[in-house]
Design a protein around this motif. Structure first.
Motif, mmCIF file in Angstrom:
data_model
loop_
_atom_site.group_PDB
_atom_site.id
_atom_site.type_symbol
_atom_site.label_atom_id
_atom_site.label_comp_id
_atom_site.label_asym_id
_atom_site.label_seq_id
_atom_site.Cartn_x
_atom_site.Cartn_y
_atom_site.Cartn_z
ATOM 1 N N GLU A 230 1.490 -21.079 -18.728
ATOM 2 C CA GLU A 230 0.098 -21.206 -18.259
ATOM 3 C C GLU A 230 -0.123 -20.593 -16.875
ATOM 4 O O GLU A 230 -1.241 -20.590 -16.363
ATOM 5 C CB GLU A 230 -0.336 -22.685 -18.249
ATOM 6 C CG GLU A 230 -0.255 -23.364 -19.628
ATOM 7 C CD GLU A 230 -0.807 -22.513 -20.767
ATOM 8 O OE1 GLU A 230 -1.863 -21.879 -20.591
ATOM 9 O OE2 GLU A 230 -0.146 -22.444 -21.828
ATOM 10 N N THR A 231 0.916 -20.087 -16.253
ATOM 11 C CA THR A 231 0.768 -19.449 -14.936
ATOM 12 C C THR A 231 -0.217 -18.284 -15.036
ATOM 13 O O THR A 231 -0.128 -17.475 -15.956
ATOM 14 C CB THR A 231 2.125 -18.906 -14.438
ATOM 15 O OG1 THR A 231 3.037 -19.979 -14.396
ATOM 16 C CG2 THR A 231 2.007 -18.256 -13.062
ATOM 17 N N ILE A 232 -1.166 -18.233 -14.100
ATOM 18 C CA ILE A 232 -2.152 -17.145 -14.143
ATOM 19 C C ILE A 232 -1.718 -15.979 -13.253
ATOM 20 O O ILE A 232 -1.328 -16.170 -12.096
ATOM 21 C CB ILE A 232 -3.541 -17.660 -13.723
ATOM 22 C CG1 ILE A 232 -4.035 -18.615 -14.819
ATOM 23 C CG2 ILE A 232 -4.521 -16.498 -13.543
ATOM 24 C CD1 ILE A 232 -5.404 -19.148 -14.615
ATOM 25 N N VAL A 233 -1.773 -14.791 -13.828
ATOM 26 C CA VAL A 233 -1.378 -13.576 -13.113
ATOM 27 C C VAL A 233 -2.641 -12.811 -12.745
ATOM 28 O O VAL A 233 -3.522 -12.623 -13.584
ATOM 29 C CB VAL A 233 -0.505 -12.684 -14.024
ATOM 30 C CG1 VAL A 233 -0.124 -11.411 -13.304
ATOM 31 C CG2 VAL A 233 0.709 -13.438 -14.498
ATOM 32 N N THR A 234 -2.760 -12.363 -11.490
ATOM 33 C CA THR A 234 -3.975 -11.652 -11.079
ATOM 34 C C THR A 234 -3.708 -10.201 -10.707
ATOM 35 O O THR A 234 -4.627 -9.432 -10.465
ATOM 36 C CB THR A 234 -4.623 -12.352 -9.866
ATOM 37 O OG1 THR A 234 -3.608 -12.544 -8.880
ATOM 38 C CG2 THR A 234 -5.226 -13.680 -10.279
ATOM 39 N N ASP A 235 -2.439 -9.811 -10.625
ATOM 40 C CA ASP A 235 -2.150 -8.430 -10.237
ATOM 41 C C ASP A 235 -0.782 -8.062 -10.799
ATOM 42 O O ASP A 235 -0.012 -8.933 -11.192
ATOM 43 C CB ASP A 235 -2.158 -8.318 -8.702
ATOM 44 C CG ASP A 235 -2.252 -6.878 -8.221
ATOM 45 O OD1 ASP A 235 -2.520 -5.982 -9.055
ATOM 46 O OD2 ASP A 235 -2.047 -6.636 -7.022
ATOM 47 N N ILE A 236 -0.509 -6.780 -10.804
ATOM 48 C CA ILE A 236 0.795 -6.331 -11.317
ATOM 49 C C ILE A 236 1.215 -5.084 -10.559
ATOM 50 O O ILE A 236 0.369 -4.266 -10.185
ATOM 51 C CB ILE A 236 0.723 -6.069 -12.841
ATOM 52 C CG1 ILE A 236 2.112 -5.705 -13.389
ATOM 53 C CG2 ILE A 236 -0.281 -4.954 -13.174
ATOM 54 C CD1 ILE A 236 2.198 -5.811 -14.898
ATOM 55 N N THR A 237 2.508 -4.948 -10.314
ATOM 56 C CA THR A 237 2.981 -3.767 -9.584
ATOM 57 C C THR A 237 4.472 -3.556 -9.838
ATOM 58 O O THR A 237 5.176 -4.495 -10.213
ATOM 59 C CB THR A 237 2.732 -3.923 -8.065
ATOM 60 O OG1 THR A 237 3.234 -2.772 -7.392
ATOM 61 C CG2 THR A 237 3.444 -5.157 -7.517
ATOM 62 N N HIS A 238 4.932 -2.314 -9.622
ATOM 63 C CA HIS A 238 6.386 -2.108 -9.669
ATOM 64 C C HIS A 238 6.896 -1.789 -8.272
ATOM 65 O O HIS A 238 8.042 -1.413 -8.091
ATOM 66 C CB HIS A 238 6.757 -1.022 -10.667
ATOM 67 C CG HIS A 238 6.444 0.370 -10.220
ATOM 68 N ND1 HIS A 238 5.714 0.654 -9.112
ATOM 69 C CD2 HIS A 238 6.790 1.564 -10.754
ATOM 70 C CE1 HIS A 238 5.629 1.966 -8.974
ATOM 71 N NE2 HIS A 238 6.254 2.539 -9.971
ATOM 72 N N ASP A 239 5.998 -1.950 -7.275
ATOM 73 C CA ASP A 239 6.376 -1.721 -5.880
ATOM 74 C C ASP A 239 6.597 -3.095 -5.232
ATOM 75 O O ASP A 239 5.646 -3.844 -5.033
ATOM 76 C CB ASP A 239 5.242 -0.952 -5.190
ATOM 77 C CG ASP A 239 5.572 -0.641 -3.742
ATOM 78 O OD1 ASP A 239 6.485 -1.287 -3.185
ATOM 79 O OD2 ASP A 239 4.917 0.254 -3.173
ATOM 80 N N SER A 240 7.852 -3.384 -4.921
ATOM 81 C CA SER A 240 8.166 -4.740 -4.429
ATOM 82 C C SER A 240 7.363 -5.079 -3.174
ATOM 83 O O SER A 240 7.010 -6.228 -2.947
ATOM 84 C CB SER A 240 9.665 -4.853 -4.145
ATOM 85 O OG SER A 240 10.024 -3.970 -3.102
ATOM 86 N N ARG A 241 7.028 -4.057 -2.380
ATOM 87 C CA ARG A 241 6.280 -4.323 -1.136
ATOM 88 C C ARG A 241 4.863 -4.813 -1.420
ATOM 89 O O ARG A 241 4.236 -5.425 -0.596
ATOM 90 C CB ARG A 241 6.208 -3.048 -0.283
ATOM 91 C CG ARG A 241 7.553 -2.657 0.322
ATOM 92 C CD ARG A 241 7.568 -1.207 0.698
ATOM 93 N NE ARG A 241 7.325 -0.360 -0.478
ATOM 94 C CZ ARG A 241 7.334 0.967 -0.466
ATOM 95 N NH1 ARG A 241 7.558 1.600 0.659
ATOM 96 N NH2 ARG A 241 7.111 1.659 -1.567
#
Ligand SMILES: Nc1ncnc2c1ncn2[C@@H]1O[C@H](COP(=O)(O)OP(=O)(O)OP(=O)(O)O)[C@@H](O)[C@H]1O
Ligand SMILES: [Mg+2]
Length: 497
Positions: free
Chosen positions: A24-35
């Motif tokens: 149920e955790t909501i995700v608002t963004d995604i990236t492959h750049d750890s920074r």
């Protein structure tokens, strides 16, 4: 605001991923750049050529990331959500589309691929949308733009996370369409998967980028994915240059597959063609455009037959988007293509003024050759070299300018903390190797005014170095400065005198 964000459950289901963690955790963004993996973001651990993203998984979770996507199993003792997928790059694209609410479904998206002409065609399509009263967005080598809001581009085709965020923004700002350059490398790196293209455009395919793709067949196949559905959905229509052998092959293959194909050509029978092409550096280009919706005479500030291809591609796209042919003609009449790239400054006089961003000896040579090929008169070149930057190109640029010009005016181009006159003296060393006349006028505005005042019938004034830049940096200060504005000002003054 459009709803955005998604639960890990929804993402895992769509991605066919094995989820370990709180669904149920909501995700608002995604990236492959750890920074950039901040609070609420999914971090996609990709094994890059030099760095393995898995090195950062503990670190990003500590900073509040909501989970990890990876092709590997979670390390022992890993705390947090972990999604194991078959292909991390495709997962990045698909999850980015889901998290941003699939923005490519909510506007008419155009993708343009090909070795040459992508940027120009993108600008043309954007202009045709505007001419037809639609608000557009575009992603290009030069800039990312939503309506009249622009920011400089980071790369031609951004990562899927950035593209989907950008398209979502475009939808929120009521854009009806968006157009993007779709490089073969970006397609290959799965940056364009799960984008829904309404129209896909193929400009041409020539030997370039083979360092990356190795063979023409690979290169062709990378591009073909935009058209044949391997990115997700097939485009509604495919616009293809069939004067190009690879384009003709693509059109045949898609037709065999019963896809909607619209062809254009200058040398073959096609759905859209151009006749009576006239090219002039002073007047621009004109031709008779024949389309399935009728014929129209086009006049354009762009110069050259390659640009006739770009106009055919843009017109075909515009017709597929439902635009009106007369408004297309009106749009083409004013669109200068990619800003600052051999950009003519239109005026009524009998000589040409061209602004170009060439700022190396190699680029300056190409631009000067193009200008000379198209003019019977003299070539007057205005340029300078940046301060606090590569000094070794100053004399070579001076030499090239001198060899291919009748008059060179050397002037300032962002001198920064260097003494402008010292930079000019270094350019002069190269100029002295040639027989060209030259002047040194460090004030760039004055240099442009002088050059334009000296132009006679048939001449070309080339103002090189800045292109679409709109500033000048002197010392630590940055001033507004636009070569095209100053050129127009000088042309106005000429009329008054
Ligand atoms: N249709 C075309 N055919 C051949 N050459 C072209 C065509 N359109 C533009 N060119 C030339 O190719 C160069 C690049 O044009 P443009 O920036 O529009 O292409 P691009 O595909 O976006 O290139 P890049 O890969 O550098 O982003 C320019 O020098 C231009 O004069
Ligand atoms: Mg480009």
């Amino acid at each position: 605001m459009i709803e955005h964000g998604a639960t890990l459950r929804k993402i895992a289901e769509n991605l066919n991923a094995k989820l370990d963690g709180d669904a149920e955790t909501i995700v608002t963004d995604i990236t492959h750049d750890s920074r950039q993996a901040g609070k609420g973001a999914l971090f996609v651990a990709v094994r890059g050529l030099t760095i393995d993203g898995h090195r950062f998984v503990t670190d990003v979770m500590r900073r509040g990331a909501s989970g990890i996507i990876s092709e590997l199993d979670a390390p022992e003792n890993f705390k947090g959500a972990w999604l194991k997928v078959a292909d991390a790059r495709i997962a990045l694209s698909q999850a980015a589309a889901i998290i941003n609410g699939n923005p490519s479904h909510d506007l008419k998206l155009v993708g343009i691929t090909g070795t040459n002409g992508k940027t120009t065609t993108t600008y043309l399509v954007f202009a045709l949308a505007e001419a037809n009263g639609e608000k557009g967005a575009m992603l290009t080598t030069v800039e990312y733009r939503i309506g009249d809001k622009s920011e400089p581009a980071v790369r031609t085709t951004p990562e899927a996370s950035d593209t989907n965020r950008f398209l979502r923004q475009a939808v929120e700002e009521n854009c009806q369409m968006a157009v993007m350059e779709t490089s073969s490398q970006a397609i290959d790196l799965r940056r364009c998967d799960w984008l829904k293209f309404r129209v896909a455009v193929f400009t041409n395919l020539t030997r370039d980028h083979l360092d990356y793709h190795l063979t023409m067949e690979n290169y062709y196949d990378a591009k073909k994915q935009l058209f044949d559905g391997r990115l997700g959905e097939k485009p509604f229509s495919s616009i293809i240059n069939i004067d190009d052998d690879w384009g003709a092959k693509l059109a045949n293959e898609l037709k065999t597959d019963n896809q909607r194909v619209v062809t254009f050509a200058q040398n073959n029978a096609a759905d859209l063609t151009a006749e009576n092409i006239e090219v002039s550096l002073i007047k621009g280009t004109s031709f008779l455009l024949k389309t399935p919706n009728g014929e129209i005479v086009i006049t354009s500030p762009l110069v050259g037959k390659p640009h006739v291809y770009n106009m055919l591609a843009a017109t075909a796209t515009a017709l597929e988007l439902g635009y009106d042919l007369d408004k297309i003609g009106a749009g083409l009449k004013t669109c200068v293509g990619a800003p600052g790239r051999f950009e003519r400054v239109p005026h009524d006089g009998d000589f040409a003024v061209v602004v170009d961003y060439a700022h190396s000896d190699d680029a300056l040579l190409n631009t000067l050759k193009t200008a000379r090929d198209l003019t019977s008169g003299k070539t007057i070149t205005v340029f300078g070299c940046g301060g606090d930057r590569d000094k070794t190109k100053r004399a070579p640029m001076g030499e090239v300018a001198g060899l291919y010009s009748d008059l060179v005016i050397i002037t300032s181009d962002n001198p920064r903390t260097e003494n402008p006159l010292k930079i000019l003296a270094e350019i002069e060393i190269g100029l002295k190797q040639t027989n060209s006349q030259y002047q040194i006028i460090s004030d760039r505005r004055e240099a442009i005014h002088q050059a334009i005042a000296k132009a006679k019938q048939g001449d070309v004034v080339l103002i090189a170095g800045k292109g679409h830049e709109t500033y000048q940096i002197v010392g630590g200060d940055k001033f507004h400065f636009d070569d095209r504005e100053i050129a127009r000002e000088a042309l106005e003054k000429l009329k008054e005198d």
